[in-house]
Design a protein around this motif. Structure first.
Motif, PDB file in Angstrom:
ATOM      1  N   ARG A 117      -7.616  41.628 100.449  1.00  0.00           N
ATOM      2  CA  ARG A 117      -7.003  41.781 101.766  1.00  0.00           C
ATOM      3  C   ARG A 117      -6.082  40.593 102.031  1.00  0.00           C
ATOM      4  O   ARG A 117      -6.244  39.518 101.445  1.00  0.00           O
ATOM      5  N   SER A 162     -12.309  44.175  97.254  1.00  0.00           N
ATOM      6  CA  SER A 162     -11.421  44.759  98.258  1.00  0.00           C
ATOM      7  C   SER A 162     -10.439  43.695  98.727  1.00  0.00           C
ATOM      8  O   SER A 162     -10.638  43.062  99.765  1.00  0.00           O
ATOM      9  N   PHE A 220     -10.177  46.514  91.939  1.00  0.00           N
ATOM     10  CA  PHE A 220     -10.670  47.631  92.746  1.00  0.00           C
ATOM     11  C   PHE A 220     -11.791  48.372  92.027  1.00  0.00           C
ATOM     12  O   PHE A 220     -12.780  48.777  92.644  1.00  0.00           O
TER      13      PHE A 220
END
Length: 255
Positions: free
Chosen positions: A202, A200, A195
């Motif tokens: 997912r 990001s 991060f």
């Protein structure tokens, strides 16, 4: 602690200075990719630092707990030898020594063991040992055999006192606070590094990241839980003194 913060601040300053000099002296390639060379290098070093701190935080308490456990058995062995040696004294002195040793064992096994989790020993234990020692010293031996018997008991009492001092030191032993801080901080940074680098995660990519975070948290808590030899998952129990109490009863019974 101030020195640690100062060294960390100096290291950050070195990074900032190096970045500025590289940009001024030669054409540098921008690296903003989450899986670029900068993040890869930092991630590898952070992982290595965490593993080093974690290994030290586990091995040191483990070794201390093993030594403390061996020390309790050495202390109980010295008590047993003193109990046997007291048999050479006249009945009144023999019974006084043995009664004092039984009271000492009961004190260590019950109230004192709980205190050792906080790094303390009960004053009653020292009082009982000192009382037995004074009684033996005050005993006037009339012949060489009794003087030899008294010397033998005093020698064994000295071994008990030495082992007790070592147990007191073991109870106060714990890893440096800075080591725990480094382990926790590096563990958190390793978890958050993707991060911080701009990634990001997912979907399915969160599964291994969450699993790693859970295992790191469990491992870090383990290093805190085993920090003291008489408290936590590796806590040394009073088994040696429980077994000794039964042995003393056997000796009294002539076994």
């Amino acid at each position: 602690m101030i020195v640690y913060f100062a060294s960390a601040a100096c290291a950050v300053g070195v990074v900032a200075l190096a970045s500025m000099l590289v940009r001024r002296t030669r054409r540098a390639t921008d690296d903003a990719d989450p899986d670029g060379p900068t993040v890869s290098h930092a991630g590898a070093m952070l992982s290595a630092l965490f593993l080093l701190a974690f290994a030290i935080a586990v091995i040191v308490p483990w070794t201390t707990a093993d030594a403390a456990r061996a020390g309790t058995y050495a202390e109980t062995q010295a008590i047993s030898e003193t109990y046997w040696a007291a048999a050479r004294l006249p009945p009144a002195q023999r019974d006084g020594v043995r009664s004092g040793l039984r009271a000492y064992v009961d004190t260590v096994r019950d109230p004192e063991w709980d205190l050792m989790a906080d790094g303390r020993l009960t004053p009653a234990g020292w009082t009982l040992l000192d009382r037995v020692r004074r009684d033996v010293i005050a005993f006037e031996a009339d012949d060489d055999e009794l003087r030899e018997a008294r010397a033998g008991v005093l020698d064994h009492l000295g071994q008990i006192t030495e082992a007790r001092h070592q147990r007191a030191m073991d109870a106060r032993t714990e890893p440096p606070a800075g080591l725990t801080v480094v382990t926790v901080v590096t563990g958190v940074v390793v978890v958050l590094l993707p991060f911080l680098a701009g990634a990001s995660p997912r979907g399915a990519t969160l599964v291994p990241l969450a699993l790693m975070a859970a295992l790191l948290a469990a491992g870090t808590y383990l290093t805190i839980d085993i920090a003291r030899p008489f408290e936590g998952a590796l806590a040394v129990g009073p088994e040696a003194f429980v077994e000794l109490r039964a042995e003393l009863q056997r000796i009294d019974g002539g076994g």
